[in-house]
Design an enzyme around this catalytic site. Sequence first.
Site, PDB file in Angstrom:
ATOM      1  CG  ASP A 109      12.917  17.996  10.055  1.00 58.30           C
ATOM      2  OD1 ASP A 109      11.744  18.900  10.683  1.00 58.30           O
ATOM      3  OD2 ASP A 109      13.259  17.402  11.005  1.00 58.30           O
ATOM      4  NE  ARG A 137       1.246  25.454   8.198  1.00 57.98           N
ATOM      5  CZ  ARG A 137       2.237  24.617   8.812  1.00 57.98           C
ATOM      6  NH1 ARG A 137       2.984  24.529   9.162  1.00 57.98           N
ATOM      7  NH2 ARG A 137       0.968  23.870   9.693  1.00 57.98           N
ATOM      8  CG  ASP A 149       7.864  25.960  13.711  1.00 58.67           C
ATOM      9  OD1 ASP A 149       7.863  26.886  14.941  1.00 58.67           O
ATOM     10  OD2 ASP A 149       7.314  25.330  12.947  1.00 58.67           O
ATOM     11  CB  CYS A 179       6.115  26.113  20.164  1.00 60.09           C
ATOM     12  SG  CYS A 179       7.556  24.906  20.228  1.00 60.09           S
TER      13      CYS A 179
END
Length: 402
Positions: free
Chosen positions: A255, A217, A304, A344
């Site tokens: 989200d 970030r 992400d 991830c």
Amino acid sequence: MSESIEYPALYLKRGEDARLRAGHLWVFSNEVDVARSPLSAFEPGQACAIVDHRDKPLGVGYVNPASLICARLVSRGIEHALDRSLFVHRFKVALALRERLFEEPWYRLAFGESDGLPGLTVDRFGDVLVAQATTAGMERLKGEIEAALTKVFKPRQLWWKNDASIRSLENLPEYADLAVGEPLNEPLIVREAGLEFECNPVSGQKTGWFYDQRGNRDQLARLVKGKRVLDMFSYLGGWGLRAARDGASEVVCVDSSPAAVDAITRNAQRNGLQDRVRSVRADAFDCLKALREQRERFDVVILDPPAFVKRRKDLAEGRIAYRRLNELGMQVLERDGILITFSCSHHLPRTMLLEGVQQAARHLDRQAQMLVSLQQGPDHPVHPAIAETEYLKGFILRVLPA
Ligand code: SAH
């Protein structure tokens, strides 16, 4: 004679000690000489000495007869028992690294195998610790771990956030509870780069915060001034609020979790950024399609997502999902825009993520330039012998018309 020699022996077959001697810490069930040491003779999580076929001990670890990874090596040599003093030592060594790296006590304090603590992670939020055990061995050692953390840190609170789905591989139940300290009526605060975020160690994702992205970030500052930014899979707004603070003109955080979206609004207010940050509750794929239809364009798009490849057998499908997501992301990107994209999933190789991005760019007749390659921060060190410890991969790309 040290006490650890009392541990029952887990004998490896001939040659199966080589990987451990090369640095790895895992024993798979087919590597055990079950004629000499039947796995069924061990209780889940029981401490053991791991011994090669010539009777030479490699070290001390723990067993779970029910798991494919049936044992993990915690300490080389057999001088040290798996007890409070071993954990105190490990936590002090882990702490010394974090104190070198960070000015304030907000970080991942212990990252499993990479910090010599297979099956245990601990995140630190000032004087609050949130621990997670993912193996029966660590579950059994909870008392020693609590004693060691209390001795080294004297935490105001210590939580067990033992709800990771991988615990099912070890037949462990999922739960979260407070091991040390009193419940508080205030949210837990994360401090990162001069901002404050409220999070919740019990109901939040993982252990409450994604420290692995902090250093990544930091890259935003030179990319977002005066720009429109889309933070997809924003969780509590880690990326979006940093972008707003670093000068973005407008930030949209998206989200699917209502609790996360509410927290973003509060976090924006807490940091005086509410005039520039909007949070939306939506499925990322649906939202990107809707934005595309509305011809919305952003200068910077951050993707992400959670792991799309949780098991190796999901690789083919997951690979397509990453490609689709990146294609949708590019479709809401300005003609000369910046795409910040991650995976991830440790099963997805870095090259495969980049290939997916490149295929998406070609499909849209655009040209991608990879500017920066990103990985998990240094409080999540990679163990060079254990590929699984390197899980976060990302890229900053410029995406142009072809
Ligand atoms: N970017 C965050 C971490 C993201 S974790 C940070 O830096 O802190 C992944 C997030 O994706 C979670 O908050 C989860 O609620 C959200 N999520 C999962 N599936 C989703 C979907 N299909 N659409 C939108 N959000 C989703």
